[in-house]
Design an enzyme around this catalytic site. Structure first.
Site, PDB file in Angstrom:
ATOM      1  N   GLU A 128     -16.632  -4.580  34.390  1.00 46.32           N
ATOM      2  CA  GLU A 128     -17.226  -5.720  33.701  1.00 46.32           C
ATOM      3  C   GLU A 128     -18.115  -6.527  34.647  1.00 46.32           C
ATOM      4  O   GLU A 128     -19.119  -7.102  34.216  1.00 46.32           O
ATOM      5  CB  GLU A 128     -16.120  -6.603  33.120  1.00 46.32           C
ATOM      6  CG  GLU A 128     -16.595  -7.618  32.114  1.00 46.32           C
ATOM      7  CD  GLU A 128     -17.150  -7.001  30.840  1.00 46.32           C
ATOM      8  OE1 GLU A 128     -16.886  -5.806  30.569  1.00 46.32           O
ATOM      9  OE2 GLU A 128     -17.860  -7.718  30.112  1.00 46.32           O
ATOM     10  N   HIS A 174     -26.249  -5.732  28.809  1.00 54.84           N
ATOM     11  CA  HIS A 174     -24.837  -5.741  29.203  1.00 54.84           C
ATOM     12  C   HIS A 174     -24.275  -4.312  29.270  1.00 54.84           C
ATOM     13  O   HIS A 174     -23.725  -3.894  30.289  1.00 54.84           O
ATOM     14  CB  HIS A 174     -24.062  -6.585  28.185  1.00 54.84           C
ATOM     15  CG  HIS A 174     -22.603  -6.699  28.462  1.00 54.84           C
ATOM     16  ND1 HIS A 174     -22.047  -7.785  29.084  1.00 54.84           N
ATOM     17  CD2 HIS A 174     -21.573  -5.867  28.193  1.00 54.84           C
ATOM     18  CE1 HIS A 174     -20.742  -7.606  29.201  1.00 54.84           C
ATOM     19  NE2 HIS A 174     -20.416  -6.454  28.666  1.00 54.84           N
ATOM     20  N   GLU A 175     -24.441  -3.579  28.182  1.00 61.59           N
ATOM     21  CA  GLU A 175     -23.898  -2.211  28.145  1.00 61.59           C
ATOM     22  C   GLU A 175     -24.635  -1.310  29.136  1.00 61.59           C
ATOM     23  O   GLU A 175     -24.043  -0.411  29.732  1.00 61.59           O
ATOM     24  CB  GLU A 175     -23.968  -1.635  26.729  1.00 61.59           C
ATOM     25  CG  GLU A 175     -23.246  -2.449  25.654  1.00 61.59           C
ATOM     26  CD  GLU A 175     -21.785  -2.748  25.954  1.00 61.59           C
ATOM     27  OE1 GLU A 175     -21.153  -2.001  26.738  1.00 61.59           O
ATOM     28  OE2 GLU A 175     -21.273  -3.754  25.429  1.00 61.59           O
ATOM     29  N   HIS A 179     -22.950  -1.578  32.441  1.00 64.39           N
ATOM     30  CA  HIS A 179     -21.811  -0.650  32.515  1.00 64.39           C
ATOM     31  C   HIS A 179     -22.302   0.776  32.790  1.00 64.39           C
ATOM     32  O   HIS A 179     -21.749   1.501  33.618  1.00 64.39           O
ATOM     33  CB  HIS A 179     -21.050  -0.635  31.177  1.00 64.39           C
ATOM     34  CG  HIS A 179     -20.143  -1.807  30.952  1.00 64.39           C
ATOM     35  ND1 HIS A 179     -19.093  -2.115  31.777  1.00 64.39           N
ATOM     36  CD2 HIS A 179     -20.115  -2.731  29.946  1.00 64.39           C
ATOM     37  CE1 HIS A 179     -18.443  -3.180  31.302  1.00 64.39           C
ATOM     38  NE2 HIS A 179     -19.050  -3.574  30.192  1.00 64.39           N
TER      39      HIS A 179
END
Lengths: 508, 508
Positions: B300, B261-262, B265
């Site tokens: 996001e 997830h990160e 980003h």
């Protein structure tokens, strides 16, 4: 309304914050930042530096200080703090703003380049940056003003009142006496130190070093230990004082005594009075450096005192060697206290300053001070620096580096724009000896306490006489107040003679 | 002279630097700083923030922008950058300076307090800080101005053009459809997931997560992975983009998919055009946040896309499961691809938002958006927040936290002053689905490529259509340009139906 609510104190606190911020950026760049960050971190440092310099040199600040000082007792902390801030603003204003900006940007880039140049032993990579830095520093010395030598203008920034002539006098006493002592030692059987070169896993070294650093008094709730190429201590106020080291798995002393050294710096920072947080007594406004010590030299006296007088001392190991053995039961199984004490005080001329023993360290410093003085006077060019370095090392210690990595590129100081700071290592040695003598006079049980690992009494004496004041006093005033004497190399030479007579069993 | 040498561009770059510096200070505080640092770090943040705000709201800047825009093509990057800077300056100036300062200081303190309050499950500790923050945010909403609801004023800062009414319409479609899908699933046999709860050593998890993050495209020469209580991605320009995670040794997905997830980003940040470094296209001047994405929601969308569409997708695991097995040969020895794929897409209502699955995540978000809206409207008091939280969770997902630690205290957002940002998680889910659809249309071999671990084609499409632009376009303009459609939850619902029909073997 408190005196400290006056407008110039608000500016003083914000300037102190900006210096702490610069230190955070610098710590991160040297311990955590991925290599890609080098593309932009110099801009970040330069921008904060520019904001800082702009605010400090804003003429409105000096006018406000004059207003805010009215009615204050000239011996009060508040008055003195404002005077120090005013003095920094006045001196800084002597240097043109564009030169400031160029210096900030150049040293940020040069520091990053040095990180690559050193492992590659590539002096040519660093050379243009160093040339620019020397040129900037010569301009700065002219702008600051001096009587005898441009070096004096820079030295004053770090060690107010000391001159190159005085340094040469100190080195003139120290270096021949140390060389003579080394000569006596060279005729002796060297103590064994084979066990120091066994395999010491880095993680275990880290645990041992932290344990001993805490014993000296380093508070880890307000600190941490990281890895960097060149070890350093850095503070973001007394509440956050960090140290770094590098681990050599085949030589215990590198990291262990490196950490004792940096912990000494850190204990000083952590011991400054809480009342002085975010003030002129914990901010080196002139050098744009958040630091709580009276001067670079006084700061160094504390790393030296804790490393050399305490952690390389016989009493300490008589009581604490078993504790170290517990960390390294295999590596130290066939070693006794006397052997360990003698081994960690072995004298052996080497290439690396930060690994030098007490009897050769000042020779390293003396060489650098002379080279700096010549660079600043213009009698030495940067391109000739590696050769001058090598011939200087040969003359001073009779050794020569096969490459620039362990020669002229070994220190970060010049790449990070610090010209005129090396002298303070020797000044630190000298002052450490004087302060240790004074503490010993006041604490007759000191040896017994250190044997028991009780460092609190020594720390309390140093806090009372040195640490609490931060930058309140000049080095000379502080030394007079704490020891009753001006700066004097005699106690240092006496302690060296005592220690090495013991270590090498010389005839008295 | 280049356009970018005009004075307001120099200010633009320095303002961007100050935002990067704030991010460094924040990253350090959340990953490295010893606890003692909490005594002063809020001052450091507040001082840099004050410098930043002062420079951005200096009326001279807007005058200079007007001068520097003269003669520029209104569709040029240079003109648009200056317009964005001007717009931020204008909006920020609507908020009184003392309120800005108070906000910076309050959120810095509250963030530090939250670090203590959460593990202690002590809402009362955080409550006064949260009350102050809500009060400040209500004042800010009034100052910024809004038509229907104070929430709109804040939402506009993060997702320009979107309103609470629109959000409620999106949630009105999504939440019932997700609840209905969950109901069908509840009647099915749950796939096994016992093996995800085996012992996964943190260090091995770290290696695996980094290996897969690099496969997605996260460049570690410009990044690093650390530990923090609440995972986050943060950037100091595209050259230094860092991520964090937390390790649960008894549940593989927490850190593994947290890092995916990160990394999503981070890949977005690292993919912004180099030409936009230190500019308005990589600086959220209004929110004083160095960020390269078009909006919080678009940002996001990329963490969601890489985590949920790629790294929780069937094609990816069909090809890459053996690679993960090599990191955990014992833990995954009796597991096949199908079992693993189904297990990591298991639907199970839980307390923790960041660990929620795709079919419950939006319910977590919907609750927070409603609570925020009520706090800002004044129809809910901070003291009643824990109760409102618990009854809201009961209504949304039929579960209730036994303490505030895993209830109202679980997120850092409110403590760090981010009101109006939660909505963007669901907007991100919605936009991720739209963008993935568009990429799949353009890349007919996408499934085959992901099966082979070839993420470069997808990354190239996203870079071309989304990443390179940074903040140049508004979210709506970007989505229209990249997908041909406005923001629309239909593709997301279709993808959820397809995935969970597969995972739970539902009858079509």
């Amino acid at each position: 309304m408190s005196v400290f609510d006056r407008p110039s104190f608000q500016t003083m606190r914000e300037l102190a914050d900006l210096l702490s911020v610069l230190n955070v950026l610098s710590w991160d760049a040297r311990t955590q930042m991925p290599s890609g960050g080098n593309a932009v971190r110099p801009h970040h440092l330069a921008t904060v530096n520019a904001v800082y310099t702009q605010r400090l040199t804003d003429p409105a600040l000096r006018r406000q200080i004059a207003i805010d000082q009215k009615g204050l007792d000239p011996s009060s902390d508040a008055f003195l703090m404002l005077s120090q801030l005013d003095d920094a603003a006045e001196r800084l204003a002597r240097i043109p703003l564009p030169l400031h900006h160029e210096f900030a940007q150049t040293k940020a880039v040069a520091t990053a380049v040095w990180q690559e140049a050193r492992p590659a032993s590539d002096f040519a990579l660093l050379r243009p940056h160093l040339e620019r830095l020397v040129s900037i520093k010569r301009e700065m010395a002219q702008a600051l003003g001096f009587e005898d030598h441009p070096y004096d203008a820079l030295l004053h920034q770090y060690e107010p009142g000391v001159t190159l002539a005085q340094l040469r006098a100190i080195f003139g006493v120290l270096l021949p006496a140390q060389a003579a002592l080394r000569e006596r030692i060279e005729r002796c059987q060297a103590p064994r130190d084979d066990f120091l070169h066994r395999h010491y896993p880095a993680e275990r070294q880290r645990q041992a070093a932290l344990s001993f650093a805490q014993m000296l008094g380093y508070d880890l709730n307000r600190g941490r230990l990281d890895i960097s190429m060149h070890p350093f201590e850095i503070s973001f106020t007394r509440h956050d004082v960090r140290i770094t080291t590098r681990y050599a798995e085949d030589f215990l002393p590198t990291a262990f005594f490196g950490v004792m050294h940096e912990a000494g710096h850190a204990i000083y920072e952590q011991g400054v009075s809480e009342d002085y947080t975010r003030s002129a007594f914990t901010s080196d406004y002139l050098n744009a450096y958040a630091v709580g010590g009276a001067s670079f030299g006084v700061h160094e006296s504390q790393s030296r005192l804790w490393e050399n007088r305490v952690a390389r001392g016989r009493p300490f190991w008589e009581g604490q060697f078993e504790r170290l053995q517990a960390f390294f039961p295999l590596q130290l199984r066939d070693v006794d206290v006397d052997e360990f004490y003698r081994a960690v005080n072995l004298v052996r001329p080497g290439l690396i300053r930060v690994e030098a023993d007490e009897l050769t360290y000042d020779a390293h410093v003396g060489l650098r001070v002379e080279l700096e003085a010549e660079l600043l006077a213009g009698t030495l060019e940067v391109r000739d620096l590696p050769e001058a370095w090598n011939s200087g090392m040969q003359a001073a210690l009779g050794i020569c580096s096969p490459d620039d990595r362990d020669g002229v590129l070994q220190d970060i100081h010049w790449a990070s724009g610090q010209f005129g700071t090396f002298a303070n290592y020797t000044l630190g040695n000298v002052m450490a000896a004087q302060l240790y003598d004074a503490a010993q006079m006041a604490l007759p049980e000191l040896s017994t306490q250190l044997r028991a690992g009780e460092c609190a009494p020594l720390r309390a004496w140093l806090t009372e006489h040195v640490y609490q004041y931060g930058r309140k006093f000049t080095p000379n005033a502080l030394m007079l107040q704490a020891t009753g004497q001006p700066i004097d190399p005699a106690p240092y030479l006496r302690q060296l003679n005592e220690k090495f007579t013991d270590v090498y069993r010389l005839e008295a």
